[in-house]
Design a protein around this motif. Structure first.
Motif, PDB file in Angstrom:
ATOM      1  N   LEU A 172       0.831  -1.209   0.000  1.00 20.35           N
ATOM      2  CA  LEU A 172       0.000   0.000   0.000  1.00 20.35           C
ATOM      3  C   LEU A 172       0.864   1.257   0.000  1.00 20.35           C
ATOM      4  O   LEU A 172       0.578   2.224  -0.724  1.00 20.35           O
ATOM      5  CB  LEU A 172      -0.924  -0.011   1.212  1.00 20.35           C
ATOM      6  CG  LEU A 172      -2.031  -1.065   1.243  1.00 20.35           C
ATOM      7  CD1 LEU A 172      -2.881  -0.898   2.494  1.00 20.35           C
ATOM      8  CD2 LEU A 172      -2.896  -0.988  -0.006  1.00 20.35           C
TER       9      LEU A 172
ATOM     10  N   ASN B 139       2.654   1.670  -3.494  1.00 22.07           N
ATOM     11  CA  ASN B 139       1.694   2.069  -4.522  1.00 22.07           C
ATOM     12  C   ASN B 139       1.232   3.509  -4.330  1.00 22.07           C
ATOM     13  O   ASN B 139       1.050   4.251  -5.310  1.00 22.07           O
ATOM     14  CB  ASN B 139       0.489   1.126  -4.506  1.00 22.07           C
ATOM     15  CG  ASN B 139       0.799  -0.227  -5.115  1.00 22.07           C
ATOM     16  OD1 ASN B 139       1.792  -0.379  -5.829  1.00 22.07           O
ATOM     17  ND2 ASN B 139      -0.023  -1.207  -4.845  1.00 22.07           N
TER      18      ASN B 139
ATOM     19  N   SER C  61      -3.861  -2.633  -5.233  1.00 23.65           N
ATOM     20  CA  SER C  61      -4.140  -2.278  -3.839  1.00 23.65           C
ATOM     21  C   SER C  61      -5.544  -2.706  -3.431  1.00 23.65           C
ATOM     22  O   SER C  61      -5.753  -3.239  -2.339  1.00 23.65           O
ATOM     23  CB  SER C  61      -3.968  -0.770  -3.636  1.00 23.65           C
ATOM     24  OG  SER C  61      -2.664  -0.360  -3.982  1.00 23.65           O
TER      25      SER C  61
ATOM     26  N   ILE D 224      -6.499  -5.389  -0.501  1.00 27.95           N
ATOM     27  CA  ILE D 224      -7.311  -4.972   0.643  1.00 27.95           C
ATOM     28  C   ILE D 224      -8.561  -5.834   0.766  1.00 27.95           C
ATOM     29  O   ILE D 224      -8.875  -6.364   1.847  1.00 27.95           O
ATOM     30  CB  ILE D 224      -7.695  -3.488   0.502  1.00 27.95           C
ATOM     31  CG1 ILE D 224      -6.451  -2.604   0.651  1.00 27.95           C
ATOM     32  CG2 ILE D 224      -8.724  -3.106   1.565  1.00 27.95           C
ATOM     33  CD1 ILE D 224      -6.724  -1.144   0.364  1.00 27.95           C
TER      34      ILE D 224
END
Length: 290
Positions: A142, A145, A190, A194
């Motif tokens: 995360l 990115n 991402s 998630i």
């Protein structure tokens, strides 16, 4: 990365889940094999997660660090990174083999395996593994990115202002289109991580706090068991989705895939031509012999 994701599917799904459900009392359920199987599963998951981190870092360097790109983004560096990540991942999880004890002993044969430890060293080892995979890879992906997207957006603003000052028009810029596709790719990565890992994070924390343990005769209709199994299912699904997101969106990969699919069809005319030429060369030979 695709190979390690495939190893996750083979070890965690085929050798563990399918074998455990449909062949519960096969040799795969003997305690030594069960312990080795779990160690391989944890090593494959670690390897898949950290190679994803390595690939994300490689993209971050290639986009945001132009000076480091020439020395880091090379085939030699990639081979070293892959070898180091895979070796450390399996070495770190080899201790899983020694942490399990049998659930049943039938005719002096140990069956199944369950975690049994009372020392703080094993508890600390278990906590370290949870932190290193998947919590830390999740946060690093995360962060990288987000930094990459921030760099692309700032570079696009500067490039747009420069083009407006030089040409004064708003024509499409191929370079900005390429960067926009990179942003979409990074957001897809991402989002998939998630969505597919958030339930697993919650389950890991809950299972360790509540000290939940399942045996072969456990009630599989229990809500906690169903929650944990759904979390594992989404985690394994992430290993299936990652290769498509990373590799399937690359133009060179798609070109090579099309070339591989069309290769058998392109060989048919060459094979027919070679057969015709072979027949033409054999006809004069038979005429001379006759």
């Amino acid at each position: 990365m695709a190979v390690t994701d495939l190893l996750v599917i083979i070890t965690a799904v085929l050798l563990n889940r399918i074998t455990g459900i449909y062949f519960p009392f096969s040799f795969m359920s003997v305690t030594p094999i069960c312990s080795l199987r779990i160690a391989l599963i944890c090593g494959s998951i670690d390897c898949s997660a950290w190679l994803t981190v390595a690939f994300t870092f490689d993209r971050f360097v290639s986009i945001c660090c132009q000076k480091l790109k020439m020395n880091y983004c090379t085939d030699k560096t990639a081979r070293w990174i892959i070898g180091i990540v895979c070796t450390l991942s399996y070495l770190r999880n080899i201790f899983w083999y020694f942490i399990f004890v049998p659930v049943y002993i039938i005719d002096n044969v140990p069956w199944f395996c369950v975690i049994f430890y009372k020392s703080l060293a094993w508890a600390a080892y278990d906590l370290i593994l949870v932190i290193f995979s998947p919590c830390l890879p999740f946060l690093v992906i995360l962060l990288l990115n987000a930094l990459t997207v921030r760099h692309i957006i700032m570079a696009n603003r500067a490039r747009r202002r420069l083009r407006n000052q030089i040409s004064g028009d708003n024509q499409k810029d191929p370079e900005m289109e390429k960067r926009r596709k990179s942003i979409v790719l990074l957001f897809a990565i991402s989002t998939s991580v998630i969505v597919l890992y958030i339930l697993y994070f919650m389950t890991v924390v809950y299972v360790r706090i509540a000290n939940v343990t399942y045996f072969a005769d456990s009630d599989f209709s229990d809500s906690t068991f169903i929650l944990e199994e759904n979390a594992y299912m989404l985690q394994f699904l992430c290993s299936s989705v990652n290769p498509f997101i990373y590799a399937g969106t690359q133009n060179k990969f798609r070109d090579e895939l099309k070339r591989g699919v069309l290769c058998p069809f392109s060989m048919i005319p060459k094979f027919s031509t070679s057969r015709v030429q072979e027949r033409n060369t054999l006809i004069p030979y038979y005429v001379v012999i006759s």
